[in-house]
Design a protein around this motif. Structure first.
Motif, PDB file in Angstrom:
ATOM      1  N   PHE A 121      47.454  40.447  35.816  1.00  0.00           N
ATOM      2  CA  PHE A 121      47.648  41.388  36.919  1.00  0.00           C
ATOM      3  C   PHE A 121      46.748  41.020  38.102  1.00  0.00           C
ATOM      4  O   PHE A 121      45.562  40.765  37.923  1.00  0.00           O
ATOM      5  CB  PHE A 121      47.296  42.796  36.410  1.00  0.00           C
ATOM      6  CG  PHE A 121      47.360  43.873  37.442  1.00  0.00           C
ATOM      7  CD1 PHE A 121      48.559  44.492  37.743  1.00  0.00           C
ATOM      8  CD2 PHE A 121      46.213  44.291  38.100  1.00  0.00           C
ATOM      9  CE1 PHE A 121      48.610  45.502  38.682  1.00  0.00           C
ATOM     10  CE2 PHE A 121      46.252  45.301  39.040  1.00  0.00           C
ATOM     11  CZ  PHE A 121      47.461  45.905  39.331  1.00  0.00           C
ATOM     12  N   TYR A 122      47.344  40.973  39.300  1.00  0.00           N
ATOM     13  CA  TYR A 122      46.580  40.713  40.519  1.00  0.00           C
ATOM     14  C   TYR A 122      46.885  41.794  41.553  1.00  0.00           C
ATOM     15  O   TYR A 122      48.045  42.115  41.804  1.00  0.00           O
ATOM     16  CB  TYR A 122      46.926  39.340  41.114  1.00  0.00           C
ATOM     17  CG  TYR A 122      46.523  38.200  40.215  1.00  0.00           C
ATOM     18  CD1 TYR A 122      45.199  37.788  40.120  1.00  0.00           C
ATOM     19  CD2 TYR A 122      47.477  37.530  39.448  1.00  0.00           C
ATOM     20  CE1 TYR A 122      44.825  36.751  39.290  1.00  0.00           C
ATOM     21  CE2 TYR A 122      47.110  36.488  38.620  1.00  0.00           C
ATOM     22  CZ  TYR A 122      45.787  36.104  38.541  1.00  0.00           C
ATOM     23  OH  TYR A 122      45.423  35.078  37.719  1.00  0.00           O
ATOM     24  N   THR A 123      45.839  42.315  42.188  1.00  0.00           N
ATOM     25  CA  THR A 123      46.007  43.376  43.181  1.00  0.00           C
ATOM     26  C   THR A 123      46.302  42.842  44.573  1.00  0.00           C
ATOM     27  O   THR A 123      46.703  43.601  45.450  1.00  0.00           O
ATOM     28  CB  THR A 123      44.735  44.240  43.269  1.00  0.00           C
ATOM     29  OG1 THR A 123      43.633  43.400  43.598  1.00  0.00           O
ATOM     30  CG2 THR A 123      44.484  44.971  41.961  1.00  0.00           C
ATOM     31  N   ALA A 124      46.080  41.542  44.803  1.00  0.00           N
ATOM     32  CA  ALA A 124      46.265  40.950  46.128  1.00  0.00           C
ATOM     33  C   ALA A 124      46.987  39.611  46.004  1.00  0.00           C
ATOM     34  O   ALA A 124      46.979  38.992  44.937  1.00  0.00           O
ATOM     35  CB  ALA A 124      44.903  40.758  46.788  1.00  0.00           C
ATOM     36  N   PRO A 125      47.581  39.134  47.101  1.00  0.00           N
ATOM     37  CA  PRO A 125      48.305  37.861  47.049  1.00  0.00           C
ATOM     38  C   PRO A 125      47.400  36.644  46.886  1.00  0.00           C
ATOM     39  O   PRO A 125      47.849  35.592  46.456  1.00  0.00           O
ATOM     40  CB  PRO A 125      49.059  37.821  48.376  1.00  0.00           C
ATOM     41  CG  PRO A 125      48.355  38.775  49.277  1.00  0.00           C
ATOM     42  CD  PRO A 125      47.727  39.803  48.390  1.00  0.00           C
ATOM     43  N   SER A 126      46.113  36.772  47.235  1.00  0.00           N
ATOM     44  CA  SER A 126      45.149  35.695  47.020  1.00  0.00           C
ATOM     45  C   SER A 126      43.763  36.311  46.866  1.00  0.00           C
ATOM     46  O   SER A 126      43.561  37.492  47.138  1.00  0.00           O
ATOM     47  CB  SER A 126      45.171  34.701  48.189  1.00  0.00           C
ATOM     48  OG  SER A 126      44.724  35.326  49.374  1.00  0.00           O
TER      49      SER A 126
END
Length: 163
Positions: A98-103
């Protein structure tokens, strides 16, 4: 088959909950398989404190060992704890990271308190080196983010609460 078509195929196979899928077109063959997710037992801290307060351990009831039913009870308690607050839950459509931001250096897609629209990107789940955007299924306000950045998530695991 181009890259976007492959991404769409992966999303649809994941959304359908299939564990195995194979596609052949000419000399192109795509095979996907996803192992059954392991059942994890999550006992919220509030439930542990409650058990300690009333003098009941997770392993015993009236002195009898309940190892066989312990997982089921803990799972239902965890599900009740997540569902107690109401609102709509956005769940993970696949197993991944899971990632909250694109980078790493970018701002998160959303924060608690943000108003979101149906179809708006909330996060990304990486699976097999493919980045899958998690879109809101509801209009509303994000009241809770249930997963930390870079945490592994399971299929069907609640990610966000939207009211």
């Amino acid at each position: 088959m181009d890259y976007q078509q492959i991404l769409e195929l992966v999303k649809e196979v994941s959304k359908a909950g299939l564990t195995n899928f194979e596609y052949t077109e000419g000399n192109i063959r795509i095979a996907m398989s996803c192992p059954q997710p392991e059942e994890k037992i999550v006992v919220p801290a509030s439930n542990i404190a409650l058990q300690e307060a009333i003098g009941v351990s997770a392993n015993s009831v009236n002195g009898a060992n309940t190892a066989g039913t312990e997982g089921v009870a803990a799972q239902s308690q965890a599900a009740e704890a997540v569902g107690e607050k109401g609102g709509n839950l956005v769940k993970s459509p696949l197993v991944g990271t899971f990632y909250t931001a694109p980078s790493e250096d970018a701002e998160p897609f959303i924060k608690v308190g943000d108003t979101v629209k149906k179809g708006q990107t909330l996060a990304i789940v990486e699976a097999m080196k493919l980045m899958n955007e998690i879109e809101s299924e509801f209009d509303g306000v994000v009241t809770e983010i249930l997963v930390e950045n870079e945490e592994n998530v399971e299929y069907g695991q609640p990610l966000f609460r939207i009211q």
